[in-house]
Design a protein around this motif. Structure first.
Motif, PDB file in Angstrom:
ATOM      1  N   LEU A 134       4.142 -72.629 -70.774  1.00  0.00           N
ATOM      2  CA  LEU A 134       2.774 -72.146 -70.849  1.00  0.00           C
ATOM      3  C   LEU A 134       1.799 -73.289 -70.590  1.00  0.00           C
ATOM      4  O   LEU A 134       1.870 -74.346 -71.217  1.00  0.00           O
ATOM      5  CB  LEU A 134       2.525 -71.551 -72.232  1.00  0.00           C
ATOM      6  N   ASP A 135       0.875 -73.083 -69.663  1.00  0.00           N
ATOM      7  CA  ASP A 135      -0.155 -74.076 -69.326  1.00  0.00           C
ATOM      8  C   ASP A 135      -1.505 -73.563 -69.824  1.00  0.00           C
ATOM      9  O   ASP A 135      -2.197 -72.823 -69.129  1.00  0.00           O
ATOM     10  CB  ASP A 135      -0.184 -74.307 -67.812  1.00  0.00           C
ATOM     11  N   LEU A 136      -1.856 -73.952 -71.056  1.00  0.00           N
ATOM     12  CA  LEU A 136      -3.097 -73.447 -71.651  1.00  0.00           C
ATOM     13  C   LEU A 136      -4.328 -73.924 -70.897  1.00  0.00           C
ATOM     14  O   LEU A 136      -5.344 -73.205 -70.810  1.00  0.00           O
ATOM     15  CB  LEU A 136      -3.173 -73.868 -73.117  1.00  0.00           C
ATOM     16  N   ALA A 137      -4.276 -75.120 -70.344  1.00  0.00           N
ATOM     17  CA  ALA A 137      -5.428 -75.621 -69.587  1.00  0.00           C
ATOM     18  C   ALA A 137      -5.680 -74.762 -68.355  1.00  0.00           C
ATOM     19  O   ALA A 137      -6.832 -74.520 -67.971  1.00  0.00           O
ATOM     20  CB  ALA A 137      -5.191 -77.073 -69.188  1.00  0.00           C
ATOM     21  N   LYS A 138      -4.587 -74.291 -67.748  1.00  0.00           N
ATOM     22  CA  LYS A 138      -4.724 -73.428 -66.570  1.00  0.00           C
ATOM     23  C   LYS A 138      -5.280 -72.064 -66.948  1.00  0.00           C
ATOM     24  O   LYS A 138      -6.107 -71.491 -66.240  1.00  0.00           O
ATOM     25  CB  LYS A 138      -3.358 -73.277 -65.894  1.00  0.00           C
ATOM     26  N   ILE A 139      -4.846 -71.551 -68.104  1.00  0.00           N
ATOM     27  CA  ILE A 139      -5.349 -70.250 -68.565  1.00  0.00           C
ATOM     28  C   ILE A 139      -6.804 -70.349 -68.982  1.00  0.00           C
ATOM     29  O   ILE A 139      -7.610 -69.458 -68.733  1.00  0.00           O
ATOM     30  CB  ILE A 139      -4.474 -69.737 -69.725  1.00  0.00           C
ATOM     31  N   ALA A 140      -7.139 -71.434 -69.641  1.00  0.00           N
ATOM     32  CA  ALA A 140      -8.531 -71.810 -69.985  1.00  0.00           C
ATOM     33  C   ALA A 140      -9.115 -71.014 -71.142  1.00  0.00           C
ATOM     34  O   ALA A 140      -9.751 -71.579 -72.026  1.00  0.00           O
ATOM     35  CB  ALA A 140      -9.454 -71.738 -68.775  1.00  0.00           C
ATOM     36  N   SER A 141      -8.960 -69.699 -71.167  1.00  0.00           N
ATOM     37  CA  SER A 141      -9.558 -68.923 -72.256  1.00  0.00           C
ATOM     38  C   SER A 141      -8.711 -67.698 -72.566  1.00  0.00           C
ATOM     39  O   SER A 141      -8.027 -67.158 -71.695  1.00  0.00           O
ATOM     40  CB  SER A 141     -10.986 -68.493 -71.898  1.00  0.00           C
ATOM     41  N   LEU A 142      -8.781 -67.295 -73.822  1.00  0.00           N
ATOM     42  CA  LEU A 142      -8.090 -66.102 -74.286  1.00  0.00           C
ATOM     43  C   LEU A 142      -9.119 -65.173 -74.918  1.00  0.00           C
ATOM     44  O   LEU A 142     -10.031 -65.631 -75.604  1.00  0.00           O
ATOM     45  CB  LEU A 142      -7.010 -66.466 -75.309  1.00  0.00           C
ATOM     46  N   THR A 143      -8.954 -63.873 -74.709  1.00  0.00           N
ATOM     47  CA  THR A 143      -9.938 -62.917 -75.201  1.00  0.00           C
ATOM     48  C   THR A 143      -9.290 -61.868 -76.079  1.00  0.00           C
ATOM     49  O   THR A 143      -8.113 -61.531 -75.916  1.00  0.00           O
ATOM     50  CB  THR A 143     -10.666 -62.221 -74.039  1.00  0.00           C
ATOM     51  N   PHE A 144     -10.067 -61.333 -77.016  1.00  0.00           N
ATOM     52  CA  PHE A 144      -9.577 -60.341 -77.967  1.00  0.00           C
ATOM     53  C   PHE A 144     -10.686 -59.332 -78.256  1.00  0.00           C
ATOM     54  O   PHE A 144     -11.868 -59.687 -78.259  1.00  0.00           O
ATOM     55  CB  PHE A 144      -9.160 -61.004 -79.288  1.00  0.00           C
ATOM     56  N   LYS A 145     -10.302 -58.103 -78.498  1.00  0.00           N
ATOM     57  CA  LYS A 145     -11.275 -57.112 -78.975  1.00  0.00           C
ATOM     58  C   LYS A 145     -10.541 -56.035 -79.754  1.00  0.00           C
ATOM     59  O   LYS A 145      -9.349 -55.775 -79.533  1.00  0.00           O
ATOM     60  CB  LYS A 145     -12.064 -56.500 -77.826  1.00  0.00           C
ATOM     61  N   LYS A 146     -11.247 -55.416 -80.673  1.00  0.00           N
ATOM     62  CA  LYS A 146     -10.652 -54.338 -81.447  1.00  0.00           C
ATOM     63  C   LYS A 146     -10.578 -53.078 -80.589  1.00  0.00           C
ATOM     64  O   LYS A 146     -11.508 -52.770 -79.841  1.00  0.00           O
ATOM     65  CB  LYS A 146     -11.487 -54.065 -82.699  1.00  0.00           C
ATOM     66  N   PRO A 147      -9.476 -52.338 -80.687  1.00  0.00           N
ATOM     67  CA  PRO A 147      -9.367 -51.097 -79.909  1.00  0.00           C
ATOM     68  C   PRO A 147     -10.276 -50.014 -80.472  1.00  0.00           C
ATOM     69  O   PRO A 147     -10.447 -49.899 -81.685  1.00  0.00           O
ATOM     70  CB  PRO A 147      -7.896 -50.712 -80.065  1.00  0.00           C
ATOM     71  N   ASP A 148     -10.863 -49.246 -79.586  1.00  0.00           N
ATOM     72  CA  ASP A 148     -11.689 -48.101 -79.957  1.00  0.00           C
ATOM     73  C   ASP A 148     -10.750 -46.917 -80.197  1.00  0.00           C
ATOM     74  O   ASP A 148     -10.097 -46.438 -79.267  1.00  0.00           O
ATOM     75  CB  ASP A 148     -12.676 -47.807 -78.817  1.00  0.00           C
ATOM     76  N   PHE A 149     -10.687 -46.434 -81.429  1.00  0.00           N
ATOM     77  CA  PHE A 149      -9.741 -45.368 -81.758  1.00  0.00           C
ATOM     78  C   PHE A 149     -10.142 -44.030 -81.134  1.00  0.00           C
ATOM     79  O   PHE A 149      -9.307 -43.129 -81.032  1.00  0.00           O
ATOM     80  CB  PHE A 149      -9.593 -45.248 -83.272  1.00  0.00           C
ATOM     81  N   GLU A 150     -11.381 -43.880 -80.729  1.00  0.00           N
ATOM     82  CA  GLU A 150     -11.780 -42.677 -79.989  1.00  0.00           C
ATOM     83  C   GLU A 150     -11.296 -42.776 -78.546  1.00  0.00           C
ATOM     84  O   GLU A 150     -10.832 -41.796 -77.967  1.00  0.00           O
ATOM     85  CB  GLU A 150     -13.304 -42.507 -80.025  1.00  0.00           C
ATOM     86  N   ARG A 151     -11.407 -43.966 -77.976  1.00  0.00           N
ATOM     87  CA  ARG A 151     -10.929 -44.196 -76.606  1.00  0.00           C
ATOM     88  C   ARG A 151      -9.398 -44.129 -76.563  1.00  0.00           C
ATOM     89  O   ARG A 151      -8.810 -43.519 -75.677  1.00  0.00           O
ATOM     90  CB  ARG A 151     -11.436 -45.563 -76.122  1.00  0.00           C
ATOM     91  N   PHE A 152      -8.742 -44.781 -77.501  1.00  0.00           N
ATOM     92  CA  PHE A 152      -7.279 -44.805 -77.562  1.00  0.00           C
ATOM     93  C   PHE A 152      -6.811 -43.885 -78.689  1.00  0.00           C
ATOM     94  O   PHE A 152      -6.373 -44.327 -79.744  1.00  0.00           O
ATOM     95  CB  PHE A 152      -6.774 -46.231 -77.791  1.00  0.00           C
ATOM     96  N   ARG A 153      -6.892 -42.591 -78.467  1.00  0.00           N
ATOM     97  CA  ARG A 153      -6.542 -41.611 -79.498  1.00  0.00           C
ATOM     98  C   ARG A 153      -5.080 -41.701 -79.907  1.00  0.00           C
ATOM     99  O   ARG A 153      -4.715 -41.388 -81.037  1.00  0.00           O
ATOM    100  CB  ARG A 153      -6.849 -40.203 -78.996  1.00  0.00           C
ATOM    101  N   ALA A 154      -4.236 -42.123 -78.970  1.00  0.00           N
ATOM    102  CA  ALA A 154      -2.809 -42.227 -79.279  1.00  0.00           C
ATOM    103  C   ALA A 154      -2.571 -43.202 -80.424  1.00  0.00           C
ATOM    104  O   ALA A 154      -1.722 -42.958 -81.295  1.00  0.00           O
ATOM    105  CB  ALA A 154      -2.038 -42.678 -78.038  1.00  0.00           C
ATOM    106  N   LEU A 155      -3.308 -44.295 -80.445  1.00  0.00           N
ATOM    107  CA  LEU A 155      -3.142 -45.275 -81.511  1.00  0.00           C
ATOM    108  C   LEU A 155      -3.582 -44.689 -82.850  1.00  0.00           C
ATOM    109  O   LEU A 155      -2.922 -44.899 -83.882  1.00  0.00           O
ATOM    110  CB  LEU A 155      -3.946 -46.534 -81.188  1.00  0.00           C
TER     111      LEU A 155
END
Length: 408
Positions: free
Chosen positions: A309-330
């Motif tokens: 894994l080359d973290l410098a090449k990836i540069a950034s990581l992103t996260f967000k909470k899933p919308d349970f209305e959008r993802f009803r299956a979850l």
């Protein structure tokens, strides 16, 4: 020496790898679901570590051509097919093999006396019974068949304790949690954080999902997986099943399991402890890593052909909470999990059937969730179902979905 893709690899073996009698420690494995994505990557891992592992037996579904491809690469002693005619064909062509078929054949190769570990990569409910029988035969289980714990976690966890076997996760997320918990006390877990790529449609709004095609749904941005799991990833049912699997694997409550959308699929999952420290496992998306770790545990070994894994090449990581209305299956998965009893079995069976119907072009993408929700609402909860009841409930859920679209 190993040759792969034109590259020659040299592996140096420590004295721990050597046996006094001059051979190598050899762990004999049964692979259930050998011709699928996980199965083929398991073959790759074994081929790269021939002094450590041998696939003695494999189950291969319907894909005879893929079986023959595997037989050209490695020596296998036992093969199980679904259909009798496929088994007869292989037995005639390869008379030195023992070829069996059906559920009885699955059980036979999962309980062979010489086998140490069964890697279960069968997709769906069909993986449950051979897992149970393998545990009773005191085989360690490397589990890629999440449905085993989703449907019958209350049965499997008790059997694991009773027979004193290891239950080793192969899913990348659960392997990440398993690794993050090494050396830690489980009663100090505050929260498990399961990461999710978001699947093929992670950037689409719900109203944009009407009319999406099977081809589009199968175009996963990060992982190479089988068709059923890729569709489950697009709906997020796959992540819902992983939530339920995590509950049983790590003995936590559903309120302690959080899902985060992480498009890069670099942090495979994390554990937050009571002191607020968070430990996670990072790596490039490569299923061979968790497969190999399950086979070598508690040791680690070189991942031949693995990319650091080359973290410098990836540069950034992103996260967000899933919308349970959008993802009803979850949301449905959390609902079924918290209800417990037979509800996860209903969700799984209905989803397997609806997923197949979508792949066959008989329903629209959004109908998958609708049909699963209808099945959950129709079912009468059984609090502590037996194996026999689970088999009946699974069949009921599938038939319910078929009747809803006029396919009964």
């Amino acid at each position: 020496l190993y040759e792969k893709s034109g590259i020659i690899y040299i592996r140096l073996l420590s004295i721990d790898n050597l046996m006094i009698k001059g051979g190598y420690k050899m762990k004999k494995i049964t692979v259930l679901g050998a011709t699928g994505s996980i199965g083929m990557q398991t073959v790759d891992v074994v081929m790269n570590h021939p002094e450590q592992f041998k696939i003695t037996a494999m189950a291969a579904g319907y894909n005879v051509a893929k079986v023959e491809e595997i037989l050209a690469m490695i020596d296998v002693e036992y093969i199980c097919m679904v259909k009798k005619e496929d088994a007869l064909y292989l037995q005639e062509k390869y008379p030195d093999l023992k070829v069996v078929y059906g559920e009885s054949g699955l059980i036979e190769i999962a309980t062979l006396p010489e086998i140490e570990i069964v890697l279960n990569a069968i997709v769906g409910f069909a993986g449950l019974v051979p897992t149970i029988e393998a545990i009773k035969a005191k085989k360690d289980i490397a589990l890629a068949n999440k449905e085993t714990l989703v449907v019958a976690g209350h049965i499997i966890t008790e059997l694991v304790k009773e027979y004193g076997v290891k239950l080793l996760p192969v899913d990348s997320e659960h392997s990440a949690i398993f690794q993050s918990l090494n050396g830690e006390e489980h009663n100090k877990i505050k929260k498990i954080i399961l990461t999710a790529s978001g699947g093929s449609f992670r950037d689409k709004q719900r109203d944009e999902l009407a009319g999406v095609t099977v081809k589009e749904a199968l175009n996963h941005p990060n992982w190479s997986m089988g068709a059923k799991i890729t569709i489950d990833s697009a709906t997020l049912f796959n992540k819902g099943l992983e939530v339920m699997e995590a509950k049983w694997l790590f003995d936590v409550d559903y309120d302690q399991i959080e899902v985060l959308i992480h498009p890069e699929s670099i942090i495979h999952s994390m554990v937050e402890f009571v002191d607020t420290s968070i430990i996670g496992q990072l790596g490039n998306p490569d299923m061979r890593l968790p497969i190999q770790y399950a086979l070598t545990y508690p040791e680690r070994d070189y991942l031949i052909g693995g990319e650091s894994l080359d973290l410098a090449k990836i540069a950034s990581l992103t996260f967000k909470k899933p919308d349970f209305e959008r993802f009803r299956a979850l949301a449905l998965a959390y609902q079924a999990g918290k209800s417990g009893g037979s509800m996860p079995c209903v969700l799984n069976g209905a989803n397997e059937q609806a997923n197949e119907l979508f792949r066959n072009g008989k329903i629209e993408f959004l109908e998958i969730e609708n049909l699963v929700e209808k099945a959950l609402n129709k079912h009468q909860l059984v609090k502590n179902p037996t194996l026999e009841q689970l088999i009946e409930i699974d069949a009921w859920a599938r038939n319910f979905v078929l009747k809803e679209i006029g396919e009964d």
